[in-house]
Design an enzyme around this catalytic site. Structure first.
Site, mmCIF file in Angstrom:
data_model
loop_
_atom_site.group_PDB
_atom_site.id
_atom_site.type_symbol
_atom_site.label_atom_id
_atom_site.label_comp_id
_atom_site.label_asym_id
_atom_site.label_seq_id
_atom_site.Cartn_x
_atom_site.Cartn_y
_atom_site.Cartn_z
ATOM 1 N N ASP A 182 -5.416 -2.864 -3.013
ATOM 2 C CA ASP A 182 -4.609 -1.836 -3.671
ATOM 3 C C ASP A 182 -4.058 -2.352 -4.998
ATOM 4 O OD1 ASP A 182 -4.858 -1.498 -0.809
ATOM 5 O OD2 ASP A 182 -3.519 0.228 -1.005
ATOM 6 N N ASP A 204 0.825 -1.207 0.000
ATOM 7 C CA ASP A 204 0.000 0.000 0.000
ATOM 8 C C ASP A 204 0.854 1.250 0.000
ATOM 9 O OD1 ASP A 204 0.899 -0.691 2.563
ATOM 10 O OD2 ASP A 204 -0.813 0.213 3.581
ATOM 11 N N HIS A 206 0.960 6.172 -2.364
ATOM 12 C CA HIS A 206 -0.003 5.066 -2.413
ATOM 13 C C HIS A 206 -0.391 4.893 -3.873
ATOM 14 C CE1 HIS A 206 -1.448 3.805 1.565
ATOM 15 N NE2 HIS A 206 -2.526 3.281 1.006
ATOM 16 N N ASP A 257 3.809 2.557 9.378
ATOM 17 C CA ASP A 257 3.822 1.252 10.046
ATOM 18 C C ASP A 257 2.818 0.318 9.386
ATOM 19 O OD1 ASP A 257 1.613 2.656 10.768
ATOM 20 O OD2 ASP A 257 2.015 2.655 12.924
ATOM 21 N N GLU A 258 2.947 0.171 8.076
ATOM 22 C CA GLU A 258 2.091 -0.733 7.305
ATOM 23 C C GLU A 258 2.964 -1.400 6.248
ATOM 24 O OE1 GLU A 258 -2.396 -0.481 6.280
ATOM 25 O OE2 GLU A 258 -1.858 1.428 7.209
ATOM 26 N N GLU A 286 -2.390 8.999 -0.973
ATOM 27 C CA GLU A 286 -3.458 8.092 -0.540
ATOM 28 C C GLU A 286 -4.823 8.771 -0.660
ATOM 29 O OE1 GLU A 286 -2.973 6.869 3.502
ATOM 30 O OE2 GLU A 286 -4.282 5.132 3.230
HETATM 31 C C1 BGC Z 1 -4.148 0.725 3.590
HETATM 32 C C2 BGC Z 1 -4.975 0.686 2.350
HETATM 33 C C3 BGC Z 1 -5.782 -0.586 2.462
HETATM 34 C C4 BGC Z 1 -6.773 -0.315 3.542
HETATM 35 C C5 BGC Z 1 -7.872 -1.293 3.720
HETATM 36 C C6 BGC Z 1 -5.113 0.947 4.709
HETATM 37 O O1 BGC Z 1 -4.551 1.152 5.927
HETATM 38 O O2 BGC Z 1 -3.128 1.651 3.543
HETATM 39 O O3 BGC Z 1 -4.385 1.040 1.208
HETATM 40 O O4 BGC Z 1 -6.253 -1.134 1.322
HETATM 41 O O5 BGC Z 1 -6.116 -0.023 4.742
HETATM 42 O O6 BGC Z 1 -8.365 -1.384 4.998
#
Ligand code: BGC
Length: 832
Positions: free
Chosen positions: A363, A350, A650, A355-356, A629
């Site tokens: 996505d 994403d 994003h 922190d992901e 995003e």
């Molecule tokens: C991500 C997104 C994702 C979404 C769905 C987000 O935190 O960054 O791109 O698809 O959560 O819950």
């Protein structure tokens, strides 16, 4: 790859101080090479990250090896020819291990780490081939473990390196490792080891620092001019023990580095100088999503020469290029490319900064077609789909993120996200024509659709369970991105129409005739159910939103007459929104396609070219170098849309580039792999030229069109060997479609000028609004005569019926205003 592995996974003993992260383990052993060696091959992997060393230097040019896969099922082993690196006599093999994705922090959840293992473990096997025998040097209980300069490493938080602590010569023969510890052997099923099917992660490009800023608060910030994934290499001279701190961020707000987009990821590298000369350093077990670096502790004067940004991602081959006469559109496209690069670090993610950085399925479902145009993604996405299938088989559902990190407790199917199991293999098949990939994914595709079918209600609708809907609809409440205007189950049912159709076609391609019939029937059932529930006989959609219409049109849910009606209504909605974006993940990839498909091309171009917030080009006008995003991630007043979901990198909404490629550039495959293609560019929006280049499996395709002010149009097309193109010549007086074989072709002709509309004071105001040039020309006149409305929003569709009615409201100003308005209307009508 050897048939049998002889080595074992080895780890340093657990950190006695229980540090998290612990200092990176250094592993080593020596070996002897005899006479007559023919070749030497080193196979290496790790649970965690590994940098192999041989006789004092790192092996190969991969970074962040072995990348990120669903480690329980598949762990990639890299093989390196090291024949020239070993010598007769004494040699030393070593490895430094990092925590990486397997061991280190993952997700936003506090304290969540060790998803795959509690400490990193390395695996090295060196095959020494003497012709008549192969000697194998393998990682095992006889290795030694120590530590060195890398004191801490974390994908999210960064790396700490104390250069004073690097043991000199640790990976050379003769090093005294008696004070190091024995290693521990870590059990692992070696059948999970696989050869790479995706390109490795490498340092792909270097960017110089473009500026060094002193912020209003007096901090030093280096600007690399581009938001990217990777890290900084520095060269410094100073006293031993001096500590330099680098904090990475995507943006400055009010002139200061703003770290909020990173959320809890510290994104901080620390370097402690060895002293005594120029020293060059870059981290090896982290990466950051950044454009700016705030620097603390730099000894002496920092200049731009001292730092270089190293761009790091999966080393894919570029296959697609696109440009037009409009520099804002070109920058939008460059931003899409950079967001793709930033989010293909091993797996499709994403975002690369916070922190992901997870393999969110939705996505890449939205972005898949764009990605497959821009780069050869067979490796990265093929490997990722294999992981998806493995995890789906194990868990009984498609996880929301792959590799699954247990972040979301959802176990029921989710439209758009779970749909990736069907749509991405189909996209890759269209792009590359490889039936094998479809065959390999078939079980996963059918399992997903079957799981949805089992949940349909008695009407055949998908009407229950967790959904993310039209995620990030700009009109959704900021803290509830799933709560947009479009009903989440409408989105789910529409996507199901699409995926059941794709699956029925897949079954036919793979000659599963029974399945093809079964899924065709399911597709019809869902389509009819959707129409019964949501569509009026004339083609209006009950949920009157841009996304609802975009889905109904693009997923062929409507019949032709309804399609035309729906197209007109969609254009009205898009006009009424002032050509600002009113769609999220579900609608944004499709809205421009839905408009151009229903002959609302002008509205599609207006949507593309709007620069007011939120719009495709608004971030470009604010200097964005990647896709955000949210389109309003940085608001017009310069503030950050701080909802904890504000990544500036994003790719998902960058899916609009697919429309640039297929409609503005005009290229799409008709038969898988572009054996037959359709070339149908559709000039508009005042663009005077566009050029598209794409490397298909058959070779390079090029489409270029150029329109002169007098309406003369030139179309250039190059078709690769073995392929044919149906070229639809835009605006051709005879509406010509030509079959073009391999080679270069040119067509030149005059496009008949459309009859100019005659505008009067009685022309519906909506119509004047749709002619953006005329509407813009009317604004200064209105403002001059009616200054009380100077601040009124001219970007949304007017509600008054006509200018004559407007004049009626202002009898005092009417005579002078009328004369000026008529002058503008006549000038536009006459001068064209
Ligand atoms: C991500 C997104 C994702 C979404 C769905 C987000 O935190 O960054 O791109 O698809 O959560 O819950």
């Amino acid at each position: 790859m050897p048939q049998h592995w002889n080595a074992a996974f080895i780890a340093a003993p657990s950190d006695p101080d229980g540090r998290n992260p612990a200092p990176a383990p250094y592993l080593r052993r020596e070996f002897t090479v005899g006479a007559g060696l023919r070749s030497a091959t080193l196979h290496v992997t790790a649970v965690g990250l590994v940098e192999a060393h041989l006789n004092g230097a790192p092996v190969g040019d991969e970074v962040l090896a072995p990348g990120w896969t669903s480690y329980r099922h598949r762990l990639v082993v890299s093989s390196h020819d090291v024949t020239g690196r070993v010598v007769e006599g004494g040699n030393a093999l070593g490895a430094v291990l990092g925590e990486g994705w397997a061991v280190g922090r993952l997700t936003w959840e506090e304290g969540k780490r060790a998803v795959w293992a509690d400490r990193p473990a390395g695996f090295l096997q060196l095959d020494l081939d003497y012709g008549d025998r192969v000697d194998v040097i393998r990682s095992g209980a006889d290795w030694r473990a120590g530590t060195g300069a890398t004191l801490a490493d974390s994908i999210y938080d960064g790396e700490t390196h104390d250069a004073r602590r690097e043991p000199a010569g640790w990976a050379e023969p003769g090093f005294d490792d008696t004070h190091w510890s024995p290693v521990e052997v870590v059990p692992r099923d070696l059948s999970t080891l696989i050869a790479p099917s995706a390109p490795p992660i490498r340092r792909v490009q270097e960017l110089p620092a473009v500026d060094i800023l002193t912020t209003p608060e007096g901090r030093t910030v280096v600007d690399f001019g581009q938001n990217l994934s990777g890290w900084v290499r520095l060269t410094v001279r100073g006293e031993a023990g001096t500590t330099i701190v680098l904090r990475h961020t995507e943006t400055l707000i009010d002139g200061e580095a703003d770290f909020r987009p990173n959320r809890t990821a510290l994104a901080t590298d620390r370097y402690v100088l060895r002293g005594g000369g120029p020293e060059t350093w870059e981290p090896r077990f982290t990466f950051h999503g950044f454009r700016y670096v705030e620097v603390e502790g730099w000894p002496g004067c920092l200049d731009t020469e001292a730092m270089t940004a190293v761009v790091v991602h999966s080393d894919m081959r570029r296959t697609g290029w696109f440009e037009t006469s409009d520099e804002l559109v070109n920058q939008l496209h460059r931003n899409v490319v950079w967001s793709m690069r930033g989010n293909f670090v091993g797996v499709p993610t994403d975002c690369p900064q916070r922190d992901e950085r997870l393999g969110w399925t939705g996505d890449i479902n939205a972005f898949g077609p764009t990605a497959a145009f821009l780069y050869d993604v067979r490796g990265v996405l093929g490997s990722w789909l294999t992981d998806l299938a493995a995890e789906q088989r194990e868990q009984g559902h498609v996880p929301l993120v792959v590799p699954d990190v247990g972040a979301m407790p959802v176990t029921t199917p989710t439209a758009l996200w779970g749909d990736v199991a069907v749509s991405l293999p189909w996209t890759l098949y269209q792009q590359y024509g490889e039936r094998e990939l479809l065959a390999a994914q078939y079980e996963s595709m059918t399992a997903f659709i079957d799981s949805v079918e089992a949940r349909l209600d008695e009407r055949g609708l998908w009407s229950s369970g967790f959904q993310l809907g039209d995620w990030l609809d700009p009109d959704a409440p900021p803290k509830n991105p799933a709560g947009g205007k479009t009903d989440a189950y409408l989105v789910a049912c529409a996507y199901l129409c699409h995926t059941t159709h794709q699956l029925a076609r897949t079954a036919a391609v793979l000659s599963h005739a029974d399945d093809a019939a079964r899924y065709t029937a399911l597709h019809q059932r869902v389509r009819v159910a959707f129409r019964d529930e949501w569509v009026t006989p004339s083609g209006l959609v009950a949920n009157d939103t841009v996304t609802a219409y975009a889905l109904a049109i693009c997923f062929d849910i409507l019949d032709p007459a309804q399609q035309a009606r729906a197209g007109r209504r969609l254009a009205e909605l898009v006009d009424r929104a002032g050509h600002r974006i009113s769609t999220g993940f579900a609608g944004t990839p499709l809205v421009a396609h839905a408009l151009s498909r229903t002959d609302q091309l002008d509205t599609a171009y207006r949507l593309l070219l709007q620069t007011e917030c939120p719009s495709f080009l608004y971030p470009v006008t604010r200097g964005a170098t990647t896709i955000w995003e949210r389109w309003d991630a940085i608001r017009p007043d310069g503030s950050l849309h701080d909802t904890g979901m504000t990544s500036l990198n994003h790719y998902a909404l960058g899916a609009v580039a697919d429309w640039l490629h297929r409609v503005v550039g005009g290229l799409e495959p008709v038969e898988p792999g572009y054996r037959r293609m359709r070339i149908a560019p559709r000039p508009g929006g005042g663009l005077t030229h566009a050029t598209l280049t794409h490397d298909t499996p058959y070779g390079r395709v090029r489409v270029a069109w150029r329109q002169e002010p007098d309406g003369h149009l030139t179309v250039d097309v190059a078709v690769p060997p073995g392929a044919t193109a149906d070229v639809v010549l835009p605006g051709h007086p005879d509406e010509l479609t030509v079959q073009a074989g391999p080679g270069s072709h040119r067509w030149e002709y005059d496009v008949p000028t459309p009859e100019r509309p005659v505008y009067t004071l009685d022309t519906p105001l909506k119509e004047l609004f749709r002619d953006s040039a005329l509407w813009a020309a009317l604004q200064p006149v209105l403002r001059r005569h009616l200054p009380q409305f100077a601040d009124a929003d001219s970007g949304t569709e007017p509600s008054l019926p006509s200018l004559r009615i407007l004049l009626g409201y202002f009898p005092v100003q009417a005579p002078a205003l009328e004369a000026d308005l008529v002058a503008v209307l006549q000038e536009r009508t006459v001068a064209g």
